[in-house]
Motif scaffolding. Structure first.
Motif, PDB file in Angstrom:
ATOM      1  N   GLU A  89     -17.690  -0.504  10.671  1.00 41.29           N
ATOM      2  CA  GLU A  89     -17.606   0.997  11.498  1.00 41.29           C
ATOM      3  C   GLU A  89     -18.791   1.481  12.402  1.00 41.29           C
ATOM      4  OE1 GLU A  89     -15.954   4.861   9.517  1.00 41.29           O
ATOM      5  OE2 GLU A  89     -16.837   3.569  11.195  1.00 41.29           O
TER       6      GLU A  89
ATOM      7  N   SER B  54     -20.959   9.128  16.057  1.00 39.60           N
ATOM      8  CA  SER B  54     -19.123  10.342  15.090  1.00 39.60           C
ATOM      9  C   SER B  54     -19.797  10.254  13.657  1.00 39.60           C
ATOM     10  CB  SER B  54     -18.544   8.823  14.843  1.00 39.60           C
ATOM     11  OG  SER B  54     -19.103   8.019  13.885  1.00 39.60           O
TER      12      SER B  54
ATOM     13  N   GLY C 271     -18.538   9.638  10.810  1.00 39.23           N
ATOM     14  CA  GLY C 271     -19.428   8.750  10.501  1.00 39.23           C
ATOM     15  C   GLY C 271     -20.192   7.979   9.955  1.00 39.23           C
ATOM     16  N   GLU C 272     -20.675   7.824  11.469  1.00 41.04           N
ATOM     17  CA  GLU C 272     -22.606   6.878  11.993  1.00 41.04           C
ATOM     18  C   GLU C 272     -23.122   8.072  11.667  1.00 41.04           C
ATOM     19  OE1 GLU C 272     -20.515   4.380  15.644  1.00 41.04           O
ATOM     20  OE2 GLU C 272     -21.564   6.733  15.752  1.00 41.04           O
TER      21      GLU C 272
ATOM     22  N   GLN D 121     -18.759  12.833   4.216  1.00 40.36           N
ATOM     23  CA  GLN D 121     -18.149  14.003   4.912  1.00 40.36           C
ATOM     24  C   GLN D 121     -18.065  13.511   6.262  1.00 40.36           C
ATOM     25  OE1 GLN D 121     -18.505  18.152   5.176  1.00 40.36           O
ATOM     26  NE2 GLN D 121     -19.542  17.746   6.968  1.00 40.36           N
ATOM     27  N   GLY D 122     -17.034  12.679   6.850  1.00 39.08           N
ATOM     28  CA  GLY D 122     -17.290  12.231   8.422  1.00 39.08           C
ATOM     29  C   GLY D 122     -16.529  11.112   8.064  1.00 39.08           C
ATOM     30  N   VAL D 123     -16.376  10.402   7.226  1.00 39.98           N
ATOM     31  CA  VAL D 123     -16.447   8.623   7.250  1.00 39.98           C
ATOM     32  C   VAL D 123     -14.380   8.542   6.847  1.00 39.98           C
ATOM     33  CG1 VAL D 123     -16.877   6.898   6.059  1.00 39.98           C
ATOM     34  CG2 VAL D 123     -18.204   8.839   5.690  1.00 39.98           C
ATOM     35  N   ASP D 124     -14.781   7.450   7.659  1.00 43.21           N
ATOM     36  CA  ASP D 124     -13.016   7.141   7.750  1.00 43.21           C
ATOM     37  C   ASP D 124     -12.625   6.689   5.887  1.00 43.21           C
ATOM     38  OD1 ASP D 124     -13.344   7.592  10.426  1.00 43.21           O
ATOM     39  OD2 ASP D 124     -12.945   5.560  11.023  1.00 43.21           O
ATOM     40  N   VAL D 125     -11.452   7.874   5.813  1.00 43.73           N
ATOM     41  CA  VAL D 125     -10.706   7.625   4.534  1.00 43.73           C
ATOM     42  C   VAL D 125     -10.591   6.097   3.979  1.00 43.73           C
ATOM     43  CG1 VAL D 125      -8.822   7.699   3.168  1.00 43.73           C
ATOM     44  CG2 VAL D 125      -9.061   9.266   5.098  1.00 43.73           C
ATOM     45  N   GLY D 126     -10.188   5.158   5.284  1.00 42.12           N
ATOM     46  CA  GLY D 126     -10.331   3.427   4.994  1.00 42.12           C
ATOM     47  C   GLY D 126     -11.469   3.037   4.087  1.00 42.12           C
ATOM     48  N   LEU D 127     -13.238   4.067   4.516  1.00 44.05           N
ATOM     49  CA  LEU D 127     -14.189   3.540   4.425  1.00 44.05           C
ATOM     50  C   LEU D 127     -14.531   4.639   3.004  1.00 44.05           C
ATOM     51  CD1 LEU D 127     -15.315   2.861   7.731  1.00 44.05           C
ATOM     52  CD2 LEU D 127     -14.382   1.001   6.037  1.00 44.05           C
ATOM     53  N   GLN D 128     -14.638   5.111   2.357  1.00 45.74           N
ATOM     54  CA  GLN D 128     -14.799   5.906   1.989  1.00 45.74           C
ATOM     55  C   GLN D 128     -14.975   5.723   0.258  1.00 45.74           C
ATOM     56  OE1 GLN D 128     -13.235   9.456   1.466  1.00 45.74           O
ATOM     57  NE2 GLN D 128     -13.564  10.512   4.041  1.00 45.74           N
TER      58      GLN D 128
END
Length: 258
Positions: free
Chosen positions: A248, A125, A127-128, A152-159
């Motif tokens: 995640e 993915s 984020g991965e 970039q590509g990381v879920d908003v909740g984990l940014q």
């Protein structure tokens, strides 16, 4: 502007032209040990071009560049394209930048991607993939870590956790960090100094000061900067970042390589 040897990397009067069009104009920049500097600016502002030029991948049209002799660089690109027919898992991809398998295992565990080592690189993915690219950059044991849009590509909740991780890496390894972002809101708590770029340096300074600068407001619109405080807080304590993530020489006038 002279560039002192106390800095890891620096530029003075840097210009880059593409097809007679000036993309970067008279850029002055320095980055010291253990300093996190973030380049922000709208799309097309020249952020990636500046990073490529500082790394020696793009020849400047004018100006001076300086890097500390023997400087070890770790570079995390904005994206990597891997041929879909090439059989490569994450472990093999990471070993391309590492001397020892043990280093790959340690770094993968540190970034919470040890469970991905046997996975095909093409199936990750967004984020991965960003965490794997960060791991690959760290395997060079860098003195300067260069990150192009690292969240970039990381879920908003984990940014926010991702940016705290970058600061933690700086604290633990003592490296300098140069980041590219388009959003000051997200990097507020993770950066020491901001350079606002739009073909030239519009403003620079602490993120709180840049957020109030008229040049910044003109580029990004609006005058309400309350959102900039979302992730700002004192850093006199430790963050439990890794489990959250696991969930995640001078160059004078010369030609331009378009």
């Amino acid at each position: 502007m002279s560039i002192s040897q106390e800095f890891l990397i620096g530029a003075a009067g840097l210009c880059v032209d593409f097809d007679e069009r000036r993309v970067l104009d008279r850029i002055d920049l320095t980055l010291g040990e253990r300093e996190i500097v973030t380049l922000i600016g709208p799309n097309g502002a020249g952020k990636t071009t500046l990073v490529r030029t500082l790394l020696g991948l793009q020849r400047p049209s004018a100006g001076r560049l300086s890097r500390r002799p023997g400087l070890r660089l770790g570079y995390m690109p904005q994206r990597v394209t891997v041929d879909a027919v090439m059989p490569m898992n994450v472990a093999r991809f990471l070993r391309l930048g590492a001397r020892h398998r043990a280093a790959v295992a340690r770094t993968a565990a540190r970034l919470g991607v040890e469970g991905l080592l046997g996975s095909p690189i093409q199936g990750l993915s967004g984020g991965e993939m960003q965490r794997v690219l960060l791991a690959r950059a760290l395997l060079r044991d860098p003195q300067l870590l260069v990150l192009d849009e690292p969240a970039q590509g990381v879920d908003v909740g984990l940014q926010a956790a991702f940016y705290r991780l970058i600061r933690q890496i700086r604290d633990e390894q003592g490296c300098g960090v140069l980041m590219v972002s388009h959003d000051l809101h997200l990097v507020m708590a993770a950066t020491d100094r901001v350079i606002c770029l739009n073909g030239h340096v519009c403003c620079t300074g602490r993120p709180e000061a840049v957020s109030r600068d008229p040049a910044y407001r003109q580029l990004f619109g609006g005058t309400d900067t309350r959102g900039l405080a979302v992730y700002a807080h004192d850093h006199d304590h430790a963050h439990d970042v890794l489990p959250a993530m696991g969930e995640e020489g001078a160059i004078d006038k010369g030609g331009s390589d378009a």
